[in-house]
Motif scaffolding. Structure first.
Motif, PDB file in Angstrom:
ATOM      1  N   LYS A  67       0.848  -1.188   0.000  1.00 36.57           N
ATOM      2  CA  LYS A  67       0.000   0.000   0.000  1.00 36.57           C
ATOM      3  C   LYS A  67       0.885   1.240   0.000  1.00 36.57           C
ATOM      4  CE  LYS A  67      -4.204   1.755   2.183  1.00 36.57           C
ATOM      5  NZ  LYS A  67      -5.054   1.482   1.009  1.00 36.57           N
ATOM      6  N   SER A  68       0.475   2.253  -0.784  1.00 35.98           N
ATOM      7  CA  SER A  68       1.257   3.488  -0.859  1.00 35.98           C
ATOM      8  C   SER A  68       1.126   4.278   0.438  1.00 35.98           C
ATOM      9  CB  SER A  68       0.777   4.348  -2.033  1.00 35.98           C
ATOM     10  OG  SER A  68       1.417   5.609  -2.025  1.00 35.98           O
ATOM     11  N   THR A  69       2.258   4.867   0.868  1.00 37.07           N
ATOM     12  CA  THR A  69       2.219   5.723   2.059  1.00 37.07           C
ATOM     13  C   THR A  69       1.757   7.126   1.705  1.00 37.07           C
ATOM     14  OG1 THR A  69       4.519   6.430   1.774  1.00 37.07           O
ATOM     15  CG2 THR A  69       4.116   4.423   3.078  1.00 37.07           C
ATOM     16  N   GLY A  70       1.821   7.475   0.414  1.00 39.88           N
ATOM     17  CA  GLY A  70       1.404   8.799  -0.015  1.00 39.88           C
ATOM     18  C   GLY A  70       2.403   9.886   0.301  1.00 39.88           C
ATOM     19  N   SER A  71       3.643   9.505   0.630  1.00 43.53           N
ATOM     20  CA  SER A  71       4.652  10.508   0.994  1.00 43.53           C
ATOM     21  C   SER A  71       5.998  10.139   0.379  1.00 43.53           C
ATOM     22  CB  SER A  71       4.780  10.600   2.515  1.00 43.53           C
ATOM     23  OG  SER A  71       5.813  11.500   2.871  1.00 43.53           O
ATOM     24  N   ALA A  72       6.731  11.190  -0.046  1.00 43.32           N
ATOM     25  CA  ALA A  72       8.087  10.999  -0.577  1.00 43.32           C
ATOM     26  C   ALA A  72       9.141  11.276   0.483  1.00 43.32           C
ATOM     27  CB  ALA A  72       8.309  11.910  -1.785  1.00 43.32           C
ATOM     28  N   ASN A  73       8.692  11.694   1.679  1.00 44.95           N
ATOM     29  CA  ASN A  73       9.604  11.951   2.791  1.00 44.95           C
ATOM     30  C   ASN A  73       9.791  10.668   3.588  1.00 44.95           C
ATOM     31  OD1 ASN A  73       9.923  12.725   5.854  1.00 44.95           O
ATOM     32  ND2 ASN A  73      10.723  14.463   4.669  1.00 44.95           N
ATOM     33  N   LEU A  74      11.045  10.279   3.822  1.00 43.97           N
ATOM     34  CA  LEU A  74      11.322   8.993   4.449  1.00 43.97           C
ATOM     35  C   LEU A  74      10.741   8.903   5.852  1.00 43.97           C
ATOM     36  CD1 LEU A  74      12.665   6.242   4.377  1.00 43.97           C
ATOM     37  CD2 LEU A  74      14.805   7.317   5.131  1.00 43.97           C
ATOM     38  N   ALA A  75      10.907   9.955   6.656  1.00 44.71           N
ATOM     39  CA  ALA A  75      10.405   9.920   8.033  1.00 44.71           C
ATOM     40  C   ALA A  75       8.878   9.836   8.056  1.00 44.71           C
ATOM     41  CB  ALA A  75      10.886  11.158   8.790  1.00 44.71           C
ATOM     42  N   GLU A  76       8.235  10.648   7.197  1.00 41.34           N
ATOM     43  CA  GLU A  76       6.772  10.608   7.136  1.00 41.34           C
ATOM     44  C   GLU A  76       6.283   9.256   6.621  1.00 41.34           C
ATOM     45  OE1 GLU A  76       5.454  13.817   4.739  1.00 41.34           O
ATOM     46  OE2 GLU A  76       6.004  15.390   6.184  1.00 41.34           O
TER      47      GLU A  76
END
Length: 462
Positions: free
Chosen positions: A43-52
């Motif tokens: 499932k996609s996390t919807g974020s390109a930021n690693l921490a997020e």
């Protein structure tokens, strides 16, 4: 190329990995496996930021953990997806194109826009309360909801998209019959989702449809002269030398119109004297369906042989993959009319496989609604005493009313009309209505009725 960025164990037996580069997107994807489950999910996390993305991956894991604990189906879908899949399967298996078209309109206009666009829940999350709220939304759809802003709508007919204006008759709350019909695809979609393991049996919300509206069907009163007026007008229309329309000059009647009016006369008499359904049962009638049988009866003059005529009516039900039929009695009067039509010099289609109710080119007549409306307008008999419009089905209802009033066994009438039992007759055909017992009810307080006080049981004697 995809690569694993990070791995984590949120609980014993549970696994989460962050993936990057799976598709043309900078977002991270959570690949996870719940504790006690061997299946990996993505499932996609919807974020390109690693921490997020890492925090979102943990949230996704525990969301799915909660769904499973609550008894939900992890791989469930939205209502719209389930409805679309069911419609596709239904189209492949059904023989009724009209049913598929009606269900498609209901799903695309009402069900999917609410459950996917307003409710925003997966199909397994829809509850009885949500269905109740949908009912409220549907009741106001054309009055205050999305339909109130529509002036036109699109409909697909024979593969072509047609734009039509919204009829004024739609701008109201739906009737109980409409809601009951719209509940059919709603129930079907939930059952289909259960078969596909998108929901479990106990997650299907209760859907209670409103009871059937009991009403007397429109029928021509056999005690009045309405039927004589109608049938007389049918003959007059055939014999007219010319035809005219309001505001237009009269023109000579063409052979085509005269042919159509002769066929219409046969149609009217078939409905009135057999009670079969207009459309689905009249369209396929062919001359080979008119049969006869010789019957021997004992009477005062001895053993007498008589001939009885029948029409074999194709039914919508099939037995063992074959068409089934039911026989309806053809009265002598109707047989004479059919025989006259077969011997008519204008009728060239009298073969066994020719249609009885045909167009001048030999094809069957799809509908007589327009001719029926014109006939009623000419006779001034468009509505019954309750203000309900007459329709071709009114002749079928008149058949039932006349036979019930004549004392014919209700089971025989029901069987002839194609009903499975006599409940339809009890519910809809008014042999026990106030109209049919008016004389008895009114006679009690008639002007010339006997004095109830003087002639009653307490009257003084002598």
């Amino acid at each position: 190329m995809s690569r694993t960025i990070k791995q984590a164990d949120p609980e014993p037996g549970g696994k989460i990995t962050l993936q990057h580069g799976l598709v043309r997107s900078d977002n991270y994807f959570a690949r996870f496996r719940l504790a006690g489950d061997s299946k990996w999910r993505l499932k996609s996390t919807g974020s390109a930021n690693l921490a997020e993305a890492e925090a979102r991956a943990r949230d996704i894991y525990w969301e799915h953990r909660g769904i499973r604990r609550a008894g939900g189906v992890l791989d469930s879908v939205s209502f719209g997806v389930a409805a679309k899949a069911w419609l596709a399967d239904f189209k492949e298996t059904t023989r009724s194109k009209n049913a598929h078209a009606d269900y498609t309109v209901t799903i695309e206009r009402y069900l999917t826009p609410y459950f996917d666009g307003v409710l925003l829940k997966k199909i397994w999350e829809i509850s009885e309360y949500d269905v109740h709220q949908y009912r409220k939304w549907r009741n106001g759809y054309w009055l205050t909801g999305p339909g109130s802003r529509l002036k036109q709508f699109k409909i697909t007919l024979n593969g072509k998209t047609v734009v039509k204006n919204v009829p004024k008759s739609w701008i109201r709350e739906p009737s109980a019959n409409t809601i009951r019909n719209e509940d059919i695809p709603l129930k079907k979609v939930f059952e289909y989702a259960r078969l596909r393991n998108w929901i479990s049996q106990d997650q299907i919300p209760p859907i209670v449809s409103p009871p059937k509206e009991e009403s007397t069907r429109t029928a021509f009163d056999p005690r009045s002269d309405h039927l004589d007026i109608l049938l007389g007008c049918v003959d007059d229309r055939i014999n007219d030398a010319s035809i005219s329309a309001p505001g237009k000059r009269a023109v000579a009647m063409s052979p085509t119109i005269r042919f159509q009016r002769k066929v219409f006369k046969v149609f009217m008499n078939i409905l009135l004297m057999t009670g079969i359904r207009p459309g689905e049962e009249t369209r396929p009638l062919k001359w080979r369906d008119l049969t006869h049988d010789f019957v021997h009866r004992n009477n005062a003059s001895g053993n007498e042989q008589t001939i009885e005529f029948y029409l074999n009516i194709r039914t919508s039900k099939r037995k063992n993959g074959k068409e089934s039929y039911r026989a309806v009695a053809v009265p002598t009067r109707l047989f004479v009319i059919l025989n006259q039509w077969r011997d008519d010099p204008d009728n060239k289609f009298i073969g066994a496989d020719d249609y009885i109710l045909c167009n001048p080119d030999g094809t069957y007549v799809k509908s007589f609604n327009r001719q029926f409306c014109h006939l009623l307008d000419e006779c001034g008999l468009t509505k019954d005493v309750c203000g309900i419009k007459y329709e071709p089905y009114s002749l079928r209802h008149t058949f039932a009313t006349i036979n019930l009033a004549a004392g014919v066994d209700p089971w025989v009438i029901a069987k002839s009309m194609g009903h499975a039992d006599i409940e339809m007759l009890k519910r809809h055909y008014g042999q026990d209505s106030v109209k049919h017992h008016y004389e008895k009810l009114a006679a009690v307080f008639a002007i010339n009725a006997p004095d109830r006080k003087r002639n009653g049981p307490d009257a003084k004697k002598g």
